[in-house]
Design a protein around this motif. Structure first.
Motif, PDB file in Angstrom:
ATOM      1  N   VAL A 164      37.896  -3.199  47.004  1.00 16.82           N
ATOM      2  CA  VAL A 164      39.287  -3.041  46.558  1.00 16.82           C
ATOM      3  C   VAL A 164      40.250  -3.302  47.710  1.00 16.82           C
ATOM      4  O   VAL A 164      41.297  -3.952  47.533  1.00 16.82           O
ATOM      5  N   LEU A 165      39.907  -2.814  48.899  1.00 21.00           N
ATOM      6  CA  LEU A 165      40.762  -3.048  50.065  1.00 21.00           C
ATOM      7  C   LEU A 165      40.863  -4.536  50.382  1.00 21.00           C
ATOM      8  O   LEU A 165      41.959  -5.053  50.659  1.00 21.00           O
ATOM      9  N   LEU A 166      39.750  -5.250  50.342  1.00 22.57           N
ATOM     10  CA  LEU A 166      39.765  -6.698  50.582  1.00 22.57           C
ATOM     11  C   LEU A 166      40.571  -7.419  49.512  1.00 22.57           C
ATOM     12  O   LEU A 166      41.300  -8.385  49.795  1.00 22.57           O
ATOM     13  N   HIS A 167      40.447  -6.957  48.278  1.00 27.14           N
ATOM     14  CA  HIS A 167      41.231  -7.529  47.174  1.00 27.14           C
ATOM     15  C   HIS A 167      42.724  -7.334  47.434  1.00 27.14           C
ATOM     16  O   HIS A 167      43.534  -8.248  47.222  1.00 27.14           O
ATOM     17  N   HIS A 168      43.075  -6.148  47.923  1.00 28.11           N
ATOM     18  CA  HIS A 168      44.464  -5.859  48.295  1.00 28.11           C
ATOM     19  C   HIS A 168      44.953  -6.823  49.368  1.00 28.11           C
ATOM     20  O   HIS A 168      46.058  -7.363  49.277  1.00 28.11           O
ATOM     21  N   LEU A 169      44.148  -7.021  50.398  1.00 26.00           N
ATOM     22  CA  LEU A 169      44.568  -7.821  51.546  1.00 26.00           C
ATOM     23  C   LEU A 169      44.694  -9.300  51.210  1.00 26.00           C
ATOM     24  O   LEU A 169      45.654  -9.962  51.617  1.00 26.00           O
ATOM     25  N   PHE A 170      43.724  -9.834  50.480  1.00 30.79           N
ATOM     26  CA  PHE A 170      43.722 -11.267  50.189  1.00 30.79           C
ATOM     27  C   PHE A 170      44.655 -11.642  49.039  1.00 30.79           C
ATOM     28  O   PHE A 170      45.059 -12.799  48.923  1.00 30.79           O
ATOM     29  N   LEU A 171      44.975 -10.680  48.179  1.00 33.32           N
ATOM     30  CA  LEU A 171      45.847 -10.956  47.028  1.00 33.32           C
ATOM     31  C   LEU A 171      46.983  -9.937  46.989  1.00 33.32           C
ATOM     32  O   LEU A 171      47.275  -9.346  45.955  1.00 33.32           O
ATOM     33  N   PHE A 172      47.626  -9.746  48.122  1.00 30.49           N
ATOM     34  CA  PHE A 172      48.637  -8.699  48.264  1.00 30.49           C
ATOM     35  C   PHE A 172      49.775  -8.869  47.265  1.00 30.49           C
ATOM     36  O   PHE A 172      50.218  -7.897  46.640  1.00 30.49           O
ATOM     37  N   ASN A 173      50.262 -10.089  47.116  1.00 32.88           N
ATOM     38  CA  ASN A 173      51.378 -10.318  46.189  1.00 32.88           C
ATOM     39  C   ASN A 173      51.009  -9.925  44.767  1.00 32.88           C
ATOM     40  O   ASN A 173      51.842  -9.397  44.021  1.00 32.88           O
ATOM     41  N   HIS A 174      49.769 -10.168  44.397  1.00 28.67           N
ATOM     42  CA  HIS A 174      49.295  -9.795  43.062  1.00 28.67           C
ATOM     43  C   HIS A 174      49.476  -8.293  42.822  1.00 28.67           C
ATOM     44  O   HIS A 174      49.895  -7.872  41.742  1.00 28.67           O
ATOM     45  N   TYR A 175      49.189  -7.493  43.853  1.00 30.69           N
ATOM     46  CA  TYR A 175      49.276  -6.039  43.707  1.00 30.69           C
ATOM     47  C   TYR A 175      50.714  -5.556  43.574  1.00 30.69           C
ATOM     48  O   TYR A 175      50.994  -4.618  42.827  1.00 30.69           O
ATOM     49  N   VAL A 176      51.620  -6.175  44.300  1.00 28.63           N
ATOM     50  CA  VAL A 176      52.988  -5.657  44.324  1.00 28.63           C
ATOM     51  C   VAL A 176      53.847  -6.252  43.222  1.00 28.63           C
ATOM     52  O   VAL A 176      54.970  -5.778  42.983  1.00 28.63           O
ATOM     53  N   ARG A 217      50.081 -15.834  45.515  1.00 34.87           N
ATOM     54  CA  ARG A 217      49.499 -14.504  45.433  1.00 34.87           C
ATOM     55  C   ARG A 217      49.076 -13.891  46.766  1.00 34.87           C
ATOM     56  O   ARG A 217      48.768 -12.701  46.822  1.00 34.87           O
ATOM     57  N   ASN A 218      49.063 -14.671  47.853  1.00 36.25           N
ATOM     58  CA  ASN A 218      48.500 -14.109  49.083  1.00 36.25           C
ATOM     59  C   ASN A 218      49.452 -13.182  49.827  1.00 36.25           C
ATOM     60  O   ASN A 218      49.028 -12.362  50.635  1.00 36.25           O
ATOM     61  N   GLY A 219      50.766 -13.290  49.591  1.00 37.37           N
ATOM     62  CA  GLY A 219      51.713 -12.397  50.259  1.00 37.37           C
ATOM     63  C   GLY A 219      51.936 -12.708  51.722  1.00 37.37           C
ATOM     64  O   GLY A 219      52.443 -11.862  52.464  1.00 37.37           O
ATOM     65  N   LEU A 220      51.600 -13.931  52.155  1.00 35.44           N
ATOM     66  CA  LEU A 220      51.715 -14.288  53.564  1.00 35.44           C
ATOM     67  C   LEU A 220      52.969 -15.100  53.885  1.00 35.44           C
ATOM     68  O   LEU A 220      53.479 -15.039  55.000  1.00 35.44           O
ATOM     69  N   THR A 221      53.455 -15.870  52.917  1.00 28.97           N
ATOM     70  CA  THR A 221      54.589 -16.761  53.175  1.00 28.97           C
ATOM     71  C   THR A 221      55.665 -16.573  52.113  1.00 28.97           C
ATOM     72  O   THR A 221      55.470 -15.875  51.115  1.00 28.97           O
ATOM     73  N   SER A 222      56.792 -17.238  52.325  1.00 29.88           N
ATOM     74  CA  SER A 222      57.901 -17.159  51.371  1.00 29.88           C
ATOM     75  C   SER A 222      57.569 -17.843  50.049  1.00 29.88           C
ATOM     76  O   SER A 222      58.300 -17.707  49.073  1.00 29.88           O
ATOM     77  N   ALA A 223      56.445 -18.572  50.018  1.00 28.09           N
ATOM     78  CA  ALA A 223      55.999 -19.180  48.760  1.00 28.09           C
ATOM     79  C   ALA A 223      55.451 -18.138  47.790  1.00 28.09           C
ATOM     80  O   ALA A 223      55.263 -18.424  46.609  1.00 28.09           O
ATOM     81  N   SER A 224      55.209 -16.930  48.282  1.00 27.16           N
ATOM     82  CA  SER A 224      54.720 -15.852  47.416  1.00 27.16           C
ATOM     83  C   SER A 224      55.750 -15.529  46.343  1.00 27.16           C
ATOM     84  O   SER A 224      56.959 -15.581  46.585  1.00 27.16           O
TER      85      SER A 224
END
Length: 399
Positions: A349-361, A279-286
């Motif tokens: 909400v912005l922090l939620h977006h940043l830390f759980l970016f994959n969740h949002y998209v 869920r973090n959107g940082l690596t290919s594991a997302s």
């Protein structure tokens, strides 16, 4: 004068009820249509209802209690020694709350009741949007209908995203909206009207339940705590900070302690780490490789906002580029209470977006959190529109 004030309240009640009924009518074609999130929540409800939530330790189990159902991963993240899977992406209170509602009304868990419950939550969210704006604009509407608050409430009520997800999709992301708005309302009252024990206890309870419902609560508590750290000299702020801190820590301890009952702390850490990697959107594991650096991620996000808020986004853009409104904004500025409100609604909400970016998209329902910001901003713009050259006295300014 009392009768006039009473008449305003009766009219307001009529407007709110009529608007909500209209929103239900708009949603009628989608009622009783099952989406995967509601069915996911319903599965846990039925397992608890049939076997007892206490017997399952109020853990979000996703395995029906038949031997043939065990050791099958039905969207679970962790498995216990019996072969039962559990969904631990979220804290458990959204399941507990709906289960208690089913038990209270003595109804076997079904999709229609879940959708009705979801729309009732929507109604209360709209009321808190109205009350939040009412705290900010109180001096502008003495013994008058608060049109700014009605506009903000209308945006949250009739946005396509909120209309859809506050009916079809019952999940933690939806229930947390109610606690998010309640927490914002109570904290604004403390800031505007001064410290009171009632509001302090209420804020602590709301922070506890918000974190116990969805991770947005962690970011909200962080934002409130940061604000309080910079305002400790104000009366009662140290007590509020202590209350928010203790209630937040208590909620996190409860979540960890409860989830450790599944298969121990070591396995919980491993499962949570793997889940966060998705869920973090940082690596290919997302999940689906939707990362910060994947253009498809941003395309998805744009589509979610377009589908969820297009009519009001167009209106907001019109406000933003209207020369007259901008002139009024420059002359009036933004008062401190408005700044605090935007801070409380934007930062978590912005922090939620940043830390759980994959969740949002990945999940379109995630943008419901942004509906609060859009509602408040629209109300603030409207507040400037009605305070024209003749009405600058609303803000104690000369025309």
């Amino acid at each position: 004068m009392f009768l006039r004030l009473k008449d305003h309240r009766i009219l307001l009640l009529g407007i709110v009820i009529s608007a909500f009924i209209l929103s239900v009518v708009i949603r009628l074609p989608y009622i009783y249509q099952v989406d995967w999130l509601s069915s996911h929540a319903l599965r846990t409800q039925q397992i608890w209802y049939e076997n007892g939530a206490v017997a399952n330790k109020f853990l979000p189990i996703v395995t029906y209690q038949n031997n043939s159902d065990r050791n099958i991963n039905n969207q679970g993240h962790e498995i216990d020694k019996k072969g039962d899977y559990y969904y631990i992406s979220y804290p458990p209170f959204s399941y507990i709350f709906s289960y208690l509602m089913f038990r209270f009304f003595n109804i076997y868990p079904n999709i229609l009741f879940l959708q009705i419950l979801n729309m009732v939550i929507h109604l209360f969210c709209c009321l808190f949007v109205y009350w939040i704006i009412g705290v900010i604009t109180r001096k502008d509407y003495v013994r008058k209908m608060n049109m700014s608050a009605l506009v903000g409430m209308g945006v949250y009520l009739f946005s396509p995203a909120t209309l859809l997800f506050h009916s079809q999709t019952y999940f933690a992301d939806i229930l947390v909206q109610l606690f998010f708005l309640m927490g914002t309302f109570i904290f604004l009252r403390i800031i505007k009207d001064g410290f009171s024990r009632r509001d302090c206890v209420g804020l602590g309870l709301v922070c506890f339940l918000m974190i116990y419902t969805e991770w947005l609560g962690v970011f909200f508590a962080f934002a409130v705590g940061l604000y309080l750290l910079f305002n400790l000299k104000r009366s009662g702020m140290k007590t509020v900070l202590l209350t928010v801190t203790l209630s937040s820590i208590a909620s996190l301890i409860l979540i960890v302690g409860q989830y450790c009952l599944i298969n121990g702390s070591k396995n919980l850490v491993i499962a949570m780490f793997k889940t966060y990697q998705l869920r973090n959107g940082l690596t290919s594991a997302s999940e689906y490789n939707f990362t910060f650096w994947n253009i498809d991620s941003w395309r998805n996000l744009v589509i979610f906002y377009r589908d969820g808020y297009l009519p009001f986004l167009i209106l907001f853009i019109f406000f933003l580029f209207n020369s007259y409104i901008l002139k009024v904004f420059r002359k009036i500025g933004i008062d401190n209470l408005e700044k605090t409100t935007l801070y409380l609604c934007v930062v978590p909400v912005l922090l939620h977006h940043l830390f759980l970016f994959n969740h949002y998209v990945v999940h379109s329902f995630s943008v419901v959190k942004d509906g609060v910001i859009l509602s408040l901003l629209t109300a603030f713009f409207y507040r400037r529109i009605i305070c024209n050259e003749v009405q600058y006295k609303c803000f104690n300014l000369k025309g």
